[in-house]
Design a protein around this motif. Structure first.
Motif, PDB file in Angstrom:
ATOM      1  N   THR A  28       0.296  12.082  -6.616  1.00  0.00           N
ATOM      2  CA  THR A  28       1.348  10.677  -5.980  1.00  0.00           C
ATOM      3  C   THR A  28       1.990  11.243  -4.816  1.00  0.00           C
ATOM      4  O   THR A  28       2.627  12.503  -5.251  1.00  0.00           O
ATOM      5  CB  THR A  28       2.149  10.425  -6.927  1.00  0.00           C
ATOM      6  OG1 THR A  28       1.411   9.915  -8.104  1.00  0.00           O
ATOM      7  CG2 THR A  28       2.601   9.158  -6.645  1.00  0.00           C
ATOM      8  N   GLU A  30       4.601  10.295  -0.763  1.00  0.00           N
ATOM      9  CA  GLU A  30       5.088   9.629  -0.676  1.00  0.00           C
ATOM     10  C   GLU A  30       5.302   9.102   0.979  1.00  0.00           C
ATOM     11  O   GLU A  30       4.399  10.213   1.255  1.00  0.00           O
ATOM     12  CB  GLU A  30       6.571   9.386  -0.757  1.00  0.00           C
ATOM     13  CG  GLU A  30       7.338   9.293  -2.361  1.00  0.00           C
ATOM     14  CD  GLU A  30       8.909   9.174  -2.182  1.00  0.00           C
ATOM     15  OE1 GLU A  30       9.542   9.365  -1.041  1.00  0.00           O
ATOM     16  OE2 GLU A  30       9.402   9.677  -3.510  1.00  0.00           O
ATOM     17  N   ASP A  31       4.699   7.926   0.940  1.00  0.00           N
ATOM     18  CA  ASP A  31       4.464   7.722   3.089  1.00  0.00           C
ATOM     19  C   ASP A  31       5.620   7.832   3.367  1.00  0.00           C
ATOM     20  O   ASP A  31       6.570   7.875   2.844  1.00  0.00           O
ATOM     21  CB  ASP A  31       3.561   6.431   3.208  1.00  0.00           C
ATOM     22  CG  ASP A  31       4.513   5.171   2.671  1.00  0.00           C
ATOM     23  OD1 ASP A  31       5.440   5.528   1.957  1.00  0.00           O
ATOM     24  OD2 ASP A  31       3.863   4.143   2.931  1.00  0.00           O
ATOM     25  N   GLN A  32       5.316   7.478   4.425  1.00  0.00           N
ATOM     26  CA  GLN A  32       7.003   7.530   5.485  1.00  0.00           C
ATOM     27  C   GLN A  32       7.871   6.521   4.958  1.00  0.00           C
ATOM     28  O   GLN A  32       9.057   6.846   5.600  1.00  0.00           O
ATOM     29  CB  GLN A  32       6.306   6.758   7.048  1.00  0.00           C
ATOM     30  CG  GLN A  32       5.417   7.368   7.914  1.00  0.00           C
ATOM     31  CD  GLN A  32       4.531   7.174   9.264  1.00  0.00           C
ATOM     32  OE1 GLN A  32       4.573   6.316   9.046  1.00  0.00           O
ATOM     33  NE2 GLN A  32       3.661   7.774   9.231  1.00  0.00           N
ATOM     34  N   ASP A  33       7.252   5.324   4.602  1.00  0.00           N
ATOM     35  CA  ASP A  33       8.254   4.235   4.239  1.00  0.00           C
ATOM     36  C   ASP A  33       9.222   4.301   2.757  1.00  0.00           C
ATOM     37  O   ASP A  33       9.583   3.624   2.374  1.00  0.00           O
ATOM     38  CB  ASP A  33       7.707   2.794   4.272  1.00  0.00           C
ATOM     39  CG  ASP A  33       7.433   2.341   5.725  1.00  0.00           C
ATOM     40  OD1 ASP A  33       8.293   2.711   6.517  1.00  0.00           O
ATOM     41  OD2 ASP A  33       6.399   1.844   5.517  1.00  0.00           O
ATOM     42  N   GLY A  34       8.721   5.535   2.076  1.00  0.00           N
ATOM     43  CA  GLY A  34       9.279   5.836   0.957  1.00  0.00           C
ATOM     44  C   GLY A  34       8.228   5.754  -0.032  1.00  0.00           C
ATOM     45  O   GLY A  34       8.416   5.347  -1.558  1.00  0.00           O
ATOM     46  N   ILE A  35       7.166   4.404  -0.036  1.00  0.00           N
ATOM     47  CA  ILE A  35       6.714   4.102  -0.822  1.00  0.00           C
ATOM     48  C   ILE A  35       5.102   5.298  -1.741  1.00  0.00           C
ATOM     49  O   ILE A  35       4.598   6.185  -0.914  1.00  0.00           O
ATOM     50  CB  ILE A  35       5.624   3.136  -0.343  1.00  0.00           C
ATOM     51  CG1 ILE A  35       6.882   1.727   0.192  1.00  0.00           C
ATOM     52  CG2 ILE A  35       4.236   2.467  -1.750  1.00  0.00           C
ATOM     53  CD1 ILE A  35       5.601   0.744   1.118  1.00  0.00           C
ATOM     54  N   LYS A  36       5.096   5.140  -3.111  1.00  0.00           N
ATOM     55  CA  LYS A  36       4.035   6.112  -3.529  1.00  0.00           C
ATOM     56  C   LYS A  36       2.914   5.730  -4.079  1.00  0.00           C
ATOM     57  O   LYS A  36       3.154   4.451  -3.687  1.00  0.00           O
ATOM     58  CB  LYS A  36       4.861   6.138  -5.296  1.00  0.00           C
ATOM     59  CG  LYS A  36       6.125   6.703  -4.813  1.00  0.00           C
ATOM     60  CD  LYS A  36       6.644   7.361  -6.649  1.00  0.00           C
ATOM     61  CE  LYS A  36       7.984   8.497  -6.368  1.00  0.00           C
ATOM     62  NZ  LYS A  36       8.531   8.914  -7.635  1.00  0.00           N
TER      63      LYS A  36
END
Length: 170
Positions: A28, A30-36
């Motif tokens: 898992t 995290e992307d740039q927006d903090g979404i896992k």
């Protein structure tokens, strides 16, 4: 239909064929927006078990049945949930083995008419037995009340479980 006790015989005769399996877990990030986001296992990488396999032959009955009638958790309610379970389990097995040349999935066709008739008669017999049990339960309640026992509304209105009635949740 499988060969009864074949695996037991093979594993006793050739004990080295049964090996522990190292499973890689999906990661898992995290992307740039903090979404896992879940990153699946890369099956193109070398097998973590230390040996490579050319072929994997799957009898899908051994996958479909446990995914649609699981032990220890509720059965999937929709056909879509069943398919997701089957796909994820198949993917898990393929990721464990990582065949390099061939993946063969053997799937049985529809049941022969005689087998379908047998299953149908079994269901009708089960439904009749459930009806008889319910009638006997109602008679018991009447008998208990005539003997002076107090019956609560919960006991009076208690329904038999689906598996006892012979009707299956669809």
């Amino acid at each position: 239909m499988g060969v009864p006790a074949l695996f037991r015989w093979l594993s006793k005769k050739y004990p080295k064929i049964v090996l522990p399996v190292v499973e890689e877990e999906e990661t898992t990030v995290e992307d740039q927006d903090g979404i896992k986001l879940k990153v699946p296992v890369n099956a193109a990488t070398p097998n973590p078990n230390g040996m490579e396999f050319d072929n994997l032959y799957l009898d899908m009955n051994g996958i479909v049945h446990p995914c649609t009638h699981p032990e220890g958790k509720p059965a999937p309610e929709t056909e879509e949930e069943m398919m997701v379970e089957i796909f994820s389990y198949t993917e898990r097995v393929v990721n464990m083995v990582r065949p390099r040349k061939l993946l063969l999935m053997a799937i049985d066709g529809v049941a022969p008419r005689a087998k379908m008739n047998q299953q149908r008669s079994r269901r009708f017999r089960s439904a009749q037995e459930a009806k008889d049990k319910e009638e006997a339960r109602k008679e018991s309640i009447i008998l208990w009340e005539s003997m002076g026992k107090t019956i609560t509304e919960d006991e009076r209105n208690k329904k038999l479980p689906l598996c006892v009635t012979g009707w299956y949740k669809r």
